[in-house]
Design a protein around this motif. Structure first.
Motif, mmCIF file in Angstrom:
data_model
loop_
_atom_site.group_PDB
_atom_site.id
_atom_site.type_symbol
_atom_site.label_atom_id
_atom_site.label_comp_id
_atom_site.label_asym_id
_atom_site.label_seq_id
_atom_site.Cartn_x
_atom_site.Cartn_y
_atom_site.Cartn_z
ATOM 1 N N THR A 121 0.829 -1.193 0.000
ATOM 2 C CA THR A 121 0.000 0.000 0.000
ATOM 3 C C THR A 121 0.879 1.264 0.000
ATOM 4 O O THR A 121 1.787 1.393 -0.820
ATOM 5 C CB THR A 121 -1.074 -0.055 1.133
ATOM 6 O OG1 THR A 121 -1.940 1.076 1.035
ATOM 7 C CG2 THR A 121 -0.519 -0.219 2.502
ATOM 8 N N TRP A 122 0.657 2.207 0.908
ATOM 9 C CA TRP A 122 1.391 3.469 0.850
ATOM 10 C C TRP A 122 2.877 3.318 1.176
ATOM 11 O O TRP A 122 3.636 4.276 1.005
ATOM 12 C CB TRP A 122 0.745 4.487 1.783
ATOM 13 C CG TRP A 122 -0.399 5.228 1.166
ATOM 14 C CD1 TRP A 122 -1.616 4.724 0.807
ATOM 15 C CD2 TRP A 122 -0.426 6.622 0.838
ATOM 16 N NE1 TRP A 122 -2.400 5.715 0.282
ATOM 17 C CE2 TRP A 122 -1.700 6.900 0.293
ATOM 18 C CE3 TRP A 122 0.487 7.665 0.962
ATOM 19 C CZ2 TRP A 122 -2.074 8.160 -0.127
ATOM 20 C CZ3 TRP A 122 0.114 8.937 0.546
ATOM 21 C CH2 TRP A 122 -1.157 9.173 0.004
ATOM 22 N N GLY A 123 3.319 2.152 1.638
ATOM 23 C CA GLY A 123 4.752 1.927 1.741
ATOM 24 C C GLY A 123 5.385 2.027 0.365
ATOM 25 O O GLY A 123 6.441 2.647 0.179
ATOM 26 N N VAL A 124 4.718 1.426 -0.638
ATOM 27 C CA VAL A 124 5.156 1.555 -2.029
ATOM 28 C C VAL A 124 4.956 2.995 -2.497
ATOM 29 O O VAL A 124 5.826 3.582 -3.148
ATOM 30 C CB VAL A 124 4.362 0.588 -2.936
ATOM 31 C CG1 VAL A 124 4.863 0.671 -4.375
ATOM 32 C CG2 VAL A 124 4.443 -0.845 -2.423
ATOM 33 N N GLY A 125 3.805 3.567 -2.148
ATOM 34 C CA GLY A 125 3.490 4.921 -2.583
ATOM 35 C C GLY A 125 4.468 5.969 -2.074
ATOM 36 O O GLY A 125 4.885 6.870 -2.820
ATOM 37 N N LEU A 126 4.844 5.870 -0.797
ATOM 38 C CA LEU A 126 5.796 6.841 -0.242
ATOM 39 C C LEU A 126 7.158 6.741 -0.925
ATOM 40 O O LEU A 126 7.840 7.754 -1.144
ATOM 41 C CB LEU A 126 5.945 6.630 1.265
ATOM 42 C CG LEU A 126 4.743 7.003 2.137
ATOM 43 C CD1 LEU A 126 5.038 6.693 3.605
ATOM 44 C CD2 LEU A 126 4.358 8.474 1.971
ATOM 45 N N MET A 127 7.567 5.524 -1.265
ATOM 46 C CA MET A 127 8.835 5.361 -1.982
ATOM 47 C C MET A 127 8.750 5.981 -3.371
ATOM 48 O O MET A 127 9.710 6.615 -3.839
ATOM 49 C CB MET A 127 9.192 3.876 -2.088
ATOM 50 C CG MET A 127 9.558 3.223 -0.777
ATOM 51 S SD MET A 127 10.097 1.502 -1.040
ATOM 52 C CE MET A 127 9.508 0.741 0.477
ATOM 53 N N ALA A 128 7.612 5.800 -4.033
ATOM 54 C CA ALA A 128 7.447 6.364 -5.373
ATOM 55 C C ALA A 128 7.477 7.890 -5.326
ATOM 56 O O ALA A 128 8.096 8.534 -6.187
ATOM 57 C CB ALA A 128 6.134 5.872 -5.988
ATOM 58 N N ILE A 129 6.831 8.483 -4.336
ATOM 59 C CA ILE A 129 6.845 9.935 -4.183
ATOM 60 C C ILE A 129 8.269 10.429 -3.934
ATOM 61 O O ILE A 129 8.725 11.413 -4.530
ATOM 62 C CB ILE A 129 5.902 10.371 -3.047
ATOM 63 C CG1 ILE A 129 4.438 10.168 -3.465
ATOM 64 C CG2 ILE A 129 6.147 11.836 -2.663
ATOM 65 C CD1 ILE A 129 3.448 10.366 -2.338
ATOM 66 N N ALA A 130 8.987 9.747 -3.050
ATOM 67 C CA ALA A 130 10.376 10.137 -2.762
ATOM 68 C C ALA A 130 11.239 10.030 -4.018
ATOM 69 O O ALA A 130 12.109 10.884 -4.265
ATOM 70 C CB ALA A 130 10.943 9.258 -1.647
ATOM 71 N N ALA A 131 11.008 8.987 -4.820
ATOM 72 C CA ALA A 131 11.771 8.810 -6.059
ATOM 73 C C ALA A 131 11.512 9.966 -7.020
ATOM 74 O O ALA A 131 12.441 10.512 -7.628
ATOM 75 C CB ALA A 131 11.397 7.484 -6.713
ATOM 76 N N CYS A 132 10.246 10.361 -7.157
ATOM 77 C CA CYS A 132 9.904 11.467 -8.061
ATOM 78 C C CYS A 132 10.515 12.781 -7.585
ATOM 79 O O CYS A 132 10.999 13.586 -8.393
ATOM 80 C CB CYS A 132 8.388 11.600 -8.164
ATOM 81 S SG CYS A 132 7.610 10.234 -9.040
ATOM 82 N N ARG A 133 10.513 13.005 -6.287
ATOM 83 C CA ARG A 133 11.123 14.235 -5.762
ATOM 84 C C ARG A 133 12.630 14.240 -6.016
ATOM 85 O O ARG A 133 13.203 15.288 -6.344
ATOM 86 C CB ARG A 133 10.823 14.345 -4.270
ATOM 87 C CG ARG A 133 9.378 14.764 -3.995
ATOM 88 C CD ARG A 133 9.046 14.714 -2.532
ATOM 89 N NE ARG A 133 7.792 15.415 -2.254
ATOM 90 C CZ ARG A 133 7.115 15.325 -1.116
ATOM 91 N NH1 ARG A 133 7.591 14.560 -0.144
ATOM 92 N NH2 ARG A 133 5.995 15.983 -0.945
#
Length: 280
Positions: A121-133
């Motif tokens: 869930t948002w464990g994947v999502g938070l990593m994706a957001i950090a990657a985009c930043r």
């Protein structure tokens, strides 16, 4: 330097607005409810899903085929880009394997690295957001991959469920098997470690469970700054309580509020809620 595209599967559970804001692509898993097949996050909303679940309908899930990932990868890299694909824990699903097969199918055309986040869930999502930043700050493919690898080790998931029935039925119960047979009023407190569900403790009543969730984070991080997501299935009141406690007692540099989506929800049930976080 060619651009880098970020891809997740749909179990990252980000709302559409965040996929659009950060330019994250996703490949949907599927949810089967009786004879109807839905694409996770596309054909059915969390509210619609939990309504059916609470009506007693049974849900099951299936992973994307390699061809679905390959089509996404080819589309994203046709301009010369590379891609990083962040997936649900391989312990929960064959989704990561499908993505890796797809990356291998197009390896002569483009670079695609598939990362098993060992999360959900948002464990994947938070990593994706950090990657985009990180990409927006000028980091390259390898630097962003290294960042995600570091976040895998730091990401924590603590959650509360009303019942273990959904995890048991879906075969994702992991080490929480030890909690089977609990009394009705006892709520299992669980975590995800090394990509599998693990028991933390049993608490009597949901309010005590919510209090304990915050205590667990306090004990782990102290006053260290964290980024976190507060999630719930079909219990927004529990999410609001957890959110308030987190704001008051944790050093949250950023708090996201989100839903547990249909795929994950089919395995944890409508009463699930929790906190996902990592230290800065």
């Amino acid at each position: 330097m060619p651009p880098v595209k970020i891809v997740t599967d749909s179990t990252a559970d980000l709302p559409e607005e965040l996929y659009q804001r950060f330019g994250i692509s996703r490949v949907p898993l599927k949810v089967l409810i009786e004879s109807q097949i839905y694409r996770d996050g596309i054909d059915i909303t969390p509210d619609e899903f939990y309504t059916q679940l609470r009506q007693g309908k049974l849900a099951s899930t299936s992973q994307p085929a390699p061809g679905e990932f390959a089509s996404m990868f080819e589309e994203l890299t046709k301009d010369g880009s590379s891609a990083l694909c962040l997936t649900l824990s391989s312990q929960f699903s064959g989704t990561c394997q499908s993505a890796r097969l797809a990356a291998n199918m197009i390896k002569e055309k483009a670079r695609v690295d598939v990362i098993d986040t060992r999360s959900a869930t948002w464990g994947v999502g938070l990593m994706a957001i950090a990657a985009c930043r990180a990409l927006s700050q000028g980091k390259n493919h390898d630097e962003v991959k290294e960042l995600v690898d570091s976040l895998i080790l730091k990401m924590r998931i603590s959650f509360l469920v009303d019942s273990l029935d959904y995890l048991e039925r879906g075969g994702r119960i992991g080490k929480a098997q030890a909690f089977l047979g609990s009394l009705l009023s006892v709520k299992p407190l669980l975590s995800v470690k090394d990509g599998i569900v693990c028991p933390t403790q049993k608490v009597r009543g949901k309010n005590k469970g919510l209090e304990r969730l915050v205590e667990i984070v306090e004990q782990e991080v102290g006053e260290a700054p964290i980024i976190c997501a507060i999630l719930a299935g079909a219990d927004p009141e529990a999410r609001d309580i957890l959110h308030q406690k987190a704001k008051e007692r944790l050093n949250c540099q950023e708090i996201w509020l989100g839903d547990v989506g249909p795929v994950i929800g089919s395995h944890v049930g409508p009463g699930a809620c929790g906190i996902i976080y990592y230290s800065l």
